[in-house]
Design a protein around this motif. Structure first.
Motif, PDB file in Angstrom:
ATOM      1  N   HIS A  43       0.857  -1.189   0.000  1.00 16.16           N
ATOM      2  CA  HIS A  43       0.000   0.000   0.000  1.00 16.16           C
ATOM      3  C   HIS A  43       0.888   1.232   0.000  1.00 16.16           C
ATOM      4  CE1 HIS A  43      -2.644  -3.170   1.642  1.00 16.16           C
ATOM      5  NE2 HIS A  43      -3.538  -2.566   0.881  1.00 16.16           N
ATOM      6  N   ARG A  44       0.492   2.227  -0.780  1.00 14.06           N
ATOM      7  CA  ARG A  44       1.349   3.392  -1.018  1.00 14.06           C
ATOM      8  C   ARG A  44       0.605   4.668  -0.671  1.00 14.06           C
ATOM      9  NH1 ARG A  44       6.020   2.406  -4.343  1.00 14.06           N
ATOM     10  NH2 ARG A  44       7.172   4.354  -4.543  1.00 14.06           N
ATOM     11  N   GLY A  45       1.313   5.612  -0.058  1.00 10.40           N
ATOM     12  CA  GLY A  45       0.742   6.908   0.211  1.00 10.40           C
ATOM     13  C   GLY A  45       0.954   7.846  -0.966  1.00 10.40           C
ATOM     14  N   ILE A  46      -0.096   8.544  -1.375  1.00 14.97           N
ATOM     15  CA  ILE A  46       0.022   9.573  -2.403  1.00 14.97           C
ATOM     16  C   ILE A  46      -0.786  10.785  -1.959  1.00 14.97           C
ATOM     17  CG2 ILE A  46       0.377   7.943  -4.299  1.00 14.97           C
ATOM     18  CD1 ILE A  46      -2.538   8.533  -5.153  1.00 14.97           C
ATOM     19  N   LEU A  47      -0.330  11.950  -2.372  1.00 15.90           N
ATOM     20  CA  LEU A  47      -1.064  13.191  -2.108  1.00 15.90           C
ATOM     21  C   LEU A  47      -1.590  13.709  -3.438  1.00 15.90           C
ATOM     22  CD1 LEU A  47      -2.086  15.531  -0.492  1.00 15.90           C
ATOM     23  CD2 LEU A  47       0.239  16.403  -0.282  1.00 15.90           C
ATOM     24  N   PRO A  48      -2.873  13.497  -3.740  1.00 15.17           N
ATOM     25  CA  PRO A  48      -3.429  13.942  -5.020  1.00 15.17           C
ATOM     26  C   PRO A  48      -3.275  15.458  -5.183  1.00 15.17           C
ATOM     27  CG  PRO A  48      -4.918  12.404  -3.926  1.00 15.17           C
ATOM     28  CD  PRO A  48      -3.870  12.781  -2.920  1.00 15.17           C
ATOM     29  N   PHE A 136       8.731  11.946  -6.103  1.00 15.73           N
ATOM     30  CA  PHE A 136       8.800  10.951  -5.042  1.00 15.73           C
ATOM     31  C   PHE A 136       9.385  11.613  -3.797  1.00 15.73           C
ATOM     32  CE2 PHE A 136       9.321   9.072  -9.202  1.00 15.73           C
ATOM     33  CZ  PHE A 136       8.448   7.992  -9.201  1.00 15.73           C
ATOM     34  N   GLY A 137       8.535  11.919  -2.832  1.00 21.10           N
ATOM     35  CA  GLY A 137       9.001  12.543  -1.606  1.00 21.10           C
ATOM     36  C   GLY A 137       9.803  11.541  -0.782  1.00 21.10           C
ATOM     37  N   GLU A 138      10.974  11.949  -0.348  1.00 19.15           N
ATOM     38  CA  GLU A 138      11.860  11.041   0.375  1.00 19.15           C
ATOM     39  C   GLU A 138      11.860  11.278   1.880  1.00 19.15           C
ATOM     40  OE1 GLU A 138      13.746   8.322  -0.323  1.00 19.15           O
ATOM     41  OE2 GLU A 138      12.521   8.336  -2.125  1.00 19.15           O
ATOM     42  N   SER A 139      12.114  12.491   2.300  1.00 17.08           N
ATOM     43  CA  SER A 139      12.188  12.753   3.731  1.00 17.08           C
ATOM     44  C   SER A 139      12.011  14.245   3.986  1.00 17.08           C
ATOM     45  CB  SER A 139      13.537  12.283   4.295  1.00 17.08           C
ATOM     46  OG  SER A 139      13.553  12.332   5.703  1.00 17.08           O
ATOM     47  N   THR A 169       4.167   9.879  -1.443  1.00 16.49           N
ATOM     48  CA  THR A 169       4.641  10.111  -0.077  1.00 16.49           C
ATOM     49  C   THR A 169       5.155   8.822   0.561  1.00 16.49           C
ATOM     50  OG1 THR A 169       2.493   9.729   0.980  1.00 16.49           O
ATOM     51  CG2 THR A 169       2.946  11.970   0.188  1.00 16.49           C
ATOM     52  N   GLN A 170       5.133   7.732  -0.203  1.00 10.70           N
ATOM     53  CA  GLN A 170       5.557   6.403   0.243  1.00 10.70           C
ATOM     54  C   GLN A 170       4.592   5.806   1.250  1.00 10.70           C
ATOM     55  OE1 GLN A 170       9.656   6.796   1.505  1.00 10.70           O
ATOM     56  NE2 GLN A 170      10.402   7.094  -0.575  1.00 10.70           N
ATOM     57  N   THR A 181      -3.545  13.376   1.929  1.00 11.32           N
ATOM     58  CA  THR A 181      -2.851  12.155   1.528  1.00 11.32           C
ATOM     59  C   THR A 181      -3.766  10.950   1.703  1.00 11.32           C
ATOM     60  OG1 THR A 181      -0.709  13.069   2.112  1.00 11.32           O
ATOM     61  CG2 THR A 181      -0.857  10.684   1.973  1.00 11.32           C
ATOM     62  N   ILE A 182      -3.743  10.064   0.715  1.00  8.89           N
ATOM     63  CA  ILE A 182      -4.557   8.854   0.748  1.00  8.89           C
ATOM     64  C   ILE A 182      -3.663   7.642   0.517  1.00  8.89           C
ATOM     65  CG2 ILE A 182      -6.630  10.041  -0.076  1.00  8.89           C
ATOM     66  CD1 ILE A 182      -6.077   8.833  -2.857  1.00  8.89           C
ATOM     67  N   GLU A 183      -4.217   6.478   0.769  1.00 12.75           N
ATOM     68  CA  GLU A 183      -3.489   5.239   0.541  1.00 12.75           C
ATOM     69  C   GLU A 183      -4.108   4.489  -0.627  1.00 12.75           C
ATOM     70  OE1 GLU A 183      -1.622   2.553   3.807  1.00 12.75           O
ATOM     71  OE2 GLU A 183      -3.596   1.678   3.343  1.00 12.75           O
ATOM     72  N   VAL A 184      -3.259   4.019  -1.542  1.00 16.18           N
ATOM     73  CA  VAL A 184      -3.730   3.217  -2.668  1.00 16.18           C
ATOM     74  C   VAL A 184      -2.957   1.909  -2.671  1.00 16.18           C
ATOM     75  CG1 VAL A 184      -4.375   5.236  -4.029  1.00 16.18           C
ATOM     76  CG2 VAL A 184      -2.081   4.261  -4.301  1.00 16.18           C
ATOM     77  N   ASP A 185      -3.511   0.889  -3.321  1.00 21.57           N
ATOM     78  CA  ASP A 185      -2.792  -0.374  -3.374  1.00 21.57           C
ATOM     79  C   ASP A 185      -1.724  -0.318  -4.469  1.00 21.57           C
ATOM     80  OD1 ASP A 185      -4.053  -0.913  -5.853  1.00 21.57           O
ATOM     81  OD2 ASP A 185      -5.650  -2.053  -4.896  1.00 21.57           O
TER      82      ASP A 185
END
Length: 222
Positions: A43-48, A136-139, A169-170, A181-185
């Motif tokens: 599962h991956r975090g993304i910020l639309p 790709f946000g790292e830190s 956002t990983q 931020t949401i979580e997608v598979d």
């Protein structure tokens, strides 16, 4: 899903970019472990970027702050800040190989930093990798209240202006969830990534000294 690399295998910036294009990113077990682990979360975090939410109080802070927000002026200091131990976190996953690889990506124009300065002092910021229309946000780090949030909002405004369509956002945290931020598979992330890589976005479309109003205007009233 994670796999450990062979320490004898050379990982070049080109290999790293290929990994990102496949949805994989590296982490180290600790700052003292020279090996890297390849991570591909289920599962991956993304910020639309079409649904970024900036809380009203934070908008006021961004408009009224006397801090300077800069881009790509001291990448090494940002990664150092992200790697530093802080209360509640003794160790870091940023080891020497990570620092070297991302510095090389920075020199190639694929890695960027957003920095928040208080006079001569760097008080927070973030860094990540730009590839096509994906970032790709790292830190991120901060030593004063709201500073990492300010950096994130400036990043979002810059990405929207530059035509990016994916902010990875990983993972999802409470800190990130307040911005939308949401979580997608994994499968959905791969589909979004494939589309983003077809786009030629420009991280530098906004001037590096873009004002807070310029940044907030890109995000709009959401």
């Amino acid at each position: 899903m994670a796999s450990r690399d062979d320490i004898m295998i050379e990982i070049t910036p080109q290999v790293l970019l290929k990994a990102y294009s496949c949805g994989i990113f590296p982490m180290a077990e600790s700052a003292y472990d020279p090996a890297l682990y390849w991570i591909e979360p289920q599962h991956r975090g993304i910020l639309p970027l079409d649904r970024v939410h900036v809380p009203k109080r934070l908008k006021r802070t961004i408009r009224n702050t006397e801090f300077d927000v800069r881009v790509d002026t001291d990448f090494d200091a940002v990664i150092e800040g992200c790697a530093a131990s802080r209360p509640g976190r003794r160790s870091t996953w940023i080891n020497k190989r990570i620092r070297t690889l991302y510095r090389e990506l920075f020199e190639l124009g694929h890695c960027h930093s957003v920095e928040v300065w208080n006079g001569p002092d760097l008080i927070g910021g973030l860094y990540g990798v730009a590839l096509g229309g994906a970032f790709f946000g790292e830190s991120m780090f901060s030593v004063e209240r709201d500073v990492s949030k300010i950096a994130l909002v400036h990043l979002c405004g810059r990405l929207i202006a530059g035509g990016f369509v994916l902010l990875d956002t990983q993972f999802v945290t409470d800190h990130l969830r307040q911005f939308g931020t949401i979580e997608v598979d994994r499968e959905e992330f791969q589909l979004r990534l494939e589309e983003a890589l077809k786009i030629s976005a420009d991280f530098n479309r906004l001037p590096h000294d873009a004002s807070p109003e310029d940044i907030l205007a890109q995000i709009g009233d959401r």
